[in-house]
Design a protein around this motif. Structure first.
Motif, PDB file in Angstrom:
ATOM      1  N   ARG A  45      56.833  56.411 -32.925  1.00  0.00           N
ATOM      2  CA  ARG A  45      55.379  56.540 -33.055  1.00  0.00           C
ATOM      3  C   ARG A  45      54.990  56.829 -34.505  1.00  0.00           C
ATOM      4  N   HIS A  46      55.775  57.647 -35.182  1.00  0.00           N
ATOM      5  CA  HIS A  46      55.493  57.953 -36.583  1.00  0.00           C
ATOM      6  C   HIS A  46      55.548  56.679 -37.434  1.00  0.00           C
ATOM      7  N   LEU A  47      56.555  55.838 -37.189  1.00  0.00           N
ATOM      8  CA  LEU A  47      56.661  54.582 -37.924  1.00  0.00           C
ATOM      9  C   LEU A  47      55.513  53.642 -37.562  1.00  0.00           C
ATOM     10  N   MET A  48      55.160  53.600 -36.293  1.00  0.00           N
ATOM     11  CA  MET A  48      54.037  52.751 -35.865  1.00  0.00           C
ATOM     12  C   MET A  48      52.754  53.138 -36.592  1.00  0.00           C
ATOM     13  N   TYR A  49      52.470  54.439 -36.649  1.00  0.00           N
ATOM     14  CA  TYR A  49      51.267  54.900 -37.339  1.00  0.00           C
ATOM     15  C   TYR A  49      51.275  54.477 -38.807  1.00  0.00           C
ATOM     16  N   ARG A  50      52.412  54.615 -39.453  1.00  0.00           N
ATOM     17  CA  ARG A  50      52.524  54.228 -40.863  1.00  0.00           C
ATOM     18  C   ARG A  50      52.244  52.743 -41.052  1.00  0.00           C
ATOM     19  N   LEU A  51      52.834  51.927 -40.190  1.00  0.00           N
ATOM     20  CA  LEU A  51      52.662  50.484 -40.304  1.00  0.00           C
ATOM     21  C   LEU A  51      51.222  50.063 -39.995  1.00  0.00           C
ATOM     22  N   LYS A  53      48.505  51.824 -40.401  1.00  0.00           N
ATOM     23  CA  LYS A  53      47.625  52.228 -41.505  1.00  0.00           C
ATOM     24  C   LYS A  53      47.875  51.401 -42.769  1.00  0.00           C
ATOM     25  N   ALA A  54      49.052  50.785 -42.861  1.00  0.00           N
ATOM     26  CA  ALA A  54      49.373  49.993 -44.055  1.00  0.00           C
ATOM     27  C   ALA A  54      48.673  48.644 -44.062  1.00  0.00           C
ATOM     28  N   GLY A  55      48.097  48.243 -42.945  1.00  0.00           N
ATOM     29  CA  GLY A  55      47.318  47.017 -42.928  1.00  0.00           C
ATOM     30  C   GLY A  55      47.952  45.888 -42.136  1.00  0.00           C
ATOM     31  N   PRO A  56      47.216  44.764 -41.991  1.00  0.00           N
ATOM     32  CA  PRO A  56      47.645  43.655 -41.122  1.00  0.00           C
ATOM     33  C   PRO A  56      49.012  43.075 -41.461  1.00  0.00           C
ATOM     34  N   SER A  57      49.358  42.989 -42.732  1.00  0.00           N
ATOM     35  CA  SER A  57      50.635  42.373 -43.092  1.00  0.00           C
ATOM     36  C   SER A  57      51.825  43.252 -42.736  1.00  0.00           C
ATOM     37  N   HIS A  58      51.599  44.526 -42.484  1.00  0.00           N
ATOM     38  CA  HIS A  58      52.694  45.449 -42.157  1.00  0.00           C
ATOM     39  C   HIS A  58      52.777  45.763 -40.666  1.00  0.00           C
ATOM     40  N   ARG A  59      51.657  45.642 -39.969  1.00  0.00           N
ATOM     41  CA  ARG A  59      51.626  46.038 -38.554  1.00  0.00           C
ATOM     42  C   ARG A  59      51.857  44.838 -37.642  1.00  0.00           C
ATOM     43  N   LYS A  60      52.773  43.959 -38.020  1.00  0.00           N
ATOM     44  CA  LYS A  60      53.026  42.752 -37.240  1.00  0.00           C
ATOM     45  C   LYS A  60      53.466  43.060 -35.813  1.00  0.00           C
ATOM     46  N   PHE A  61      54.023  44.252 -35.588  1.00  0.00           N
ATOM     47  CA  PHE A  61      54.477  44.589 -34.232  1.00  0.00           C
ATOM     48  C   PHE A  61      53.323  44.592 -33.240  1.00  0.00           C
ATOM     49  N   LEU A  62      52.081  44.849 -33.724  1.00  0.00           N
ATOM     50  CA  LEU A  62      50.928  44.835 -32.824  1.00  0.00           C
ATOM     51  C   LEU A  62      50.684  43.440 -32.261  1.00  0.00           C
ATOM     52  N   ARG A  63      51.092  42.413 -32.990  1.00  0.00           N
ATOM     53  CA  ARG A  63      50.907  41.040 -32.523  1.00  0.00           C
ATOM     54  C   ARG A  63      51.921  40.675 -31.440  1.00  0.00           C
ATOM     55  N   GLN A  64      52.892  41.554 -31.204  1.00  0.00           N
ATOM     56  CA  GLN A  64      53.904  41.302 -30.181  1.00  0.00           C
ATOM     57  C   GLN A  64      53.675  42.134 -28.918  1.00  0.00           C
ATOM     58  N   ILE A  65      52.571  42.869 -28.890  1.00  0.00           N
ATOM     59  CA  ILE A  65      52.167  43.615 -27.692  1.00  0.00           C
ATOM     60  C   ILE A  65      51.001  42.861 -27.072  1.00  0.00           C
ATOM     61  N   PHE A  66      51.166  42.420 -25.832  1.00  0.00           N
ATOM     62  CA  PHE A  66      50.221  41.497 -25.216  1.00  0.00           C
ATOM     63  C   PHE A  66      49.427  42.149 -24.088  1.00  0.00           C
TER      64      PHE A  66
END
Length: 213
Positions: A45-51, A53-66
């Motif tokens: 969760r800590h890593l998720m929050y960091r990613l 907040k870092a913006g769209p190019s870093h939070r790519k994992f959100l595009r894999q949650i459907f």
């Protein structure tokens, strides 16, 4: 009026696994997954929050949650939702092919804010105006069914108000939802406010809220 039904969410396990690939940090993953349970660990969760907040190019994992959900909403809301067509898929009930399939009723429309002349002493009664349109739609429906003349079909298509409720089965990602949550907060349409409240009920919705700037 908006109705959200049959929501399904999936993809957390592979999203967590993938987000650790860039740093080869799989050994730090502390989430637990099973067929019917998803528990995000403190490290993940800590890593998720960091990613996030870092913006769209870093939070790519959100595009894999459907997310898949059935949404019934008026056409005027769908016009705004269609702004987010990128990476979303929808199958809708067809107004082109099935507009004549059933008789029109008042409940087919989002009309909760229409004024009645007895409420504000207006000269025009918006509720009656909609009912007159519904009556006209049903007249042209009857004529189309009887004579199969496309001219009557056109009357239904071009008279249909944007308050007509359409059902679509939509598949999208948490990234899509984050964009909607960011841009549609405080929107004047009740449908958007209700939609965002629904987003907050999804599993681990804090990941979406964390990305709001």
């Amino acid at each position: 009026m908006i109705l959200l039904e049959h929501a399904e969410v999936w993809g957390f396990e592979h999203a967590v696994r993938g987000m650790r690939n860039p740093l080869n940090s799989w050994d730090r993953s502390d989430s637990q997954f099973s067929a019917d349970h998803c528990e995000i660990g403190k490290n993940d969760r800590h890593l998720m929050y960091r990613l996030v907040k870092a913006g769209p190019s870093h939070r790519k994992f959100l595009r894999q949650i459907f997310v898949s959900v059935d949404i019934t909403a008026p056409l005027y809301w769908w016009k705004e939702f269609d702004t987010y067509k990128v990476d979303t898929t929808a199958n809708s009930c067809s107004t082109m092919h099935k507009i004549h399939a059933k008789e029109f009723t008042f409940d087919d429309f989002s009309a909760e804010h229409l004024m009645n002349e007895t409420e504000r002493h207006e000269e025009l009664n918006a509720v009656d105006l909609l009912q007159r349109i519904i009556n006209s739609l049903n007249y042209y429906r009857k004529m189309f069914l009887e004579y199969k003349d496309k001219a009557y079909w056109w009357q239904m298509i071009q008279l249909l108000p944007s308050s007509y409720n359409q059902k679509r089965t939509v598949t999208m990602t948490y990234e899509n939802l984050l964009n909607m949550y960011t841009t549609r907060r405080g929107h004047k349409l009740d449908e958007w406010r209700e939609f965002l409240l629904w987003v907050e009920t999804l599993p681990h919705a804090d990941l979406i809220e964390e990305g709001v700037v």
